[in-house]
Scaffold this active site. Sequence first.
Site, PDB file in Angstrom:
ATOM      1  N   ILE A 156       0.909  -1.147   0.000  1.00 31.54           N
ATOM      2  CA  ILE A 156       0.000   0.000   0.000  1.00 31.54           C
ATOM      3  C   ILE A 156       0.947   1.196   0.000  1.00 31.54           C
ATOM      4  O   ILE A 156       1.872   1.265   0.815  1.00 31.54           O
ATOM      5  CB  ILE A 156      -0.964  -0.015   1.221  1.00 31.54           C
ATOM      6  CG1 ILE A 156      -1.781   1.283   1.301  1.00 31.54           C
ATOM      7  CG2 ILE A 156      -0.264  -0.259   2.545  1.00 31.54           C
ATOM      8  CD1 ILE A 156      -2.913   1.241   2.362  1.00 31.54           C
ATOM      9  N   SER A 157       0.762   2.106  -0.952  1.00 33.47           N
ATOM     10  CA  SER A 157       1.741   3.179  -1.144  1.00 33.47           C
ATOM     11  C   SER A 157       1.766   4.140   0.044  1.00 33.47           C
ATOM     12  O   SER A 157       0.830   4.232   0.835  1.00 33.47           O
ATOM     13  CB  SER A 157       1.432   3.952  -2.425  1.00 33.47           C
ATOM     14  OG  SER A 157       1.366   3.070  -3.518  1.00 33.47           O
ATOM     15  N   GLN A 158       2.871   4.891   0.095  1.00 30.68           N
ATOM     16  CA  GLN A 158       3.093   5.916   1.128  1.00 30.68           C
ATOM     17  C   GLN A 158       1.983   6.970   1.082  1.00 30.68           C
ATOM     18  O   GLN A 158       1.627   7.430  -0.009  1.00 30.68           O
ATOM     19  CB  GLN A 158       4.440   6.537   0.782  1.00 30.68           C
ATOM     20  CG  GLN A 158       4.923   7.620   1.658  1.00 30.68           C
ATOM     21  CD  GLN A 158       6.274   8.130   1.166  1.00 30.68           C
ATOM     22  OE1 GLN A 158       6.891   7.559   0.261  1.00 30.68           O
ATOM     23  NE2 GLN A 158       6.709   9.212   1.755  1.00 30.68           N
TER      24      GLN A 158
END
Length: 215
Positions: free
Chosen positions: A59-61
């Site tokens: 899950i991206s930043q």
Amino acid sequence: MFLLNKEKLIKYWKETKLIEDKRLIKAFRSILRENFVLPEYISEAYADYPLPIPGGQTISQPTTVMIMIEALELKETDKVLEIGAGSGWCAALIAYIVKKGFVYTVEIIEKLANFAKSNIKNTGLKNIKVIHGDGSCGYPKAAPYDKIIITAACPTIPQPLIAQLKEGGIIVAPVGGYYIQKMIKARKIKGKLIEENLGDFRFVPLKGVFGFHRN
Ligand code: SAM
């Protein structure tokens, strides 16, 4: 502690003017990121780095996701295509903003498509559809789209996605090498993409027909 980090992130975005769209901050407050991460990472839900999700993906930043969504210049009625549903968090943030629109999000890993579906179901949002398949070819069934967001690194913007973007529409995607990419925001004018570079980012690779590898 993690709620403190949530407020710290919002303060950081406001002070740096990195994120100026109030609707996006509202979406970030309302769509709880802790509901999109694996239980063992809940305490890190508001740390500003990517977290592991099933299938060896991430899950991206938070800051990266916010920058990408802001670049889409969303309208309430937009029909949006996301490539790379992952946890479903980014799609849920977008769906929260495009209240009268719709979000289609495609995920190539079946286990993750199911993970995204169940996370999204918990939000109560009704304007999202998760599709299991190769998003590098887009989702022609619901095309054309006002906006397209690719959340995996691509060698070039896949041609089918350009074709499925409306004239005047915006596509945001990390484009370049396998390990480092430039975040491209492009507007389709007279059938061609007019590109702007938003800086260097690092994403997991896009798979599929127009990705770095088939699977
Ligand atoms: N947007 C996600 C979120 O909010 O959690 C994070 C996306 S993660 C950085 C990239 C995702 O792209 C992974 O879940 C990966 O399986 C998916 N992916 C890679 N190639 C794909 C393809 N051709 N079609 C659809 N999904 C793909």
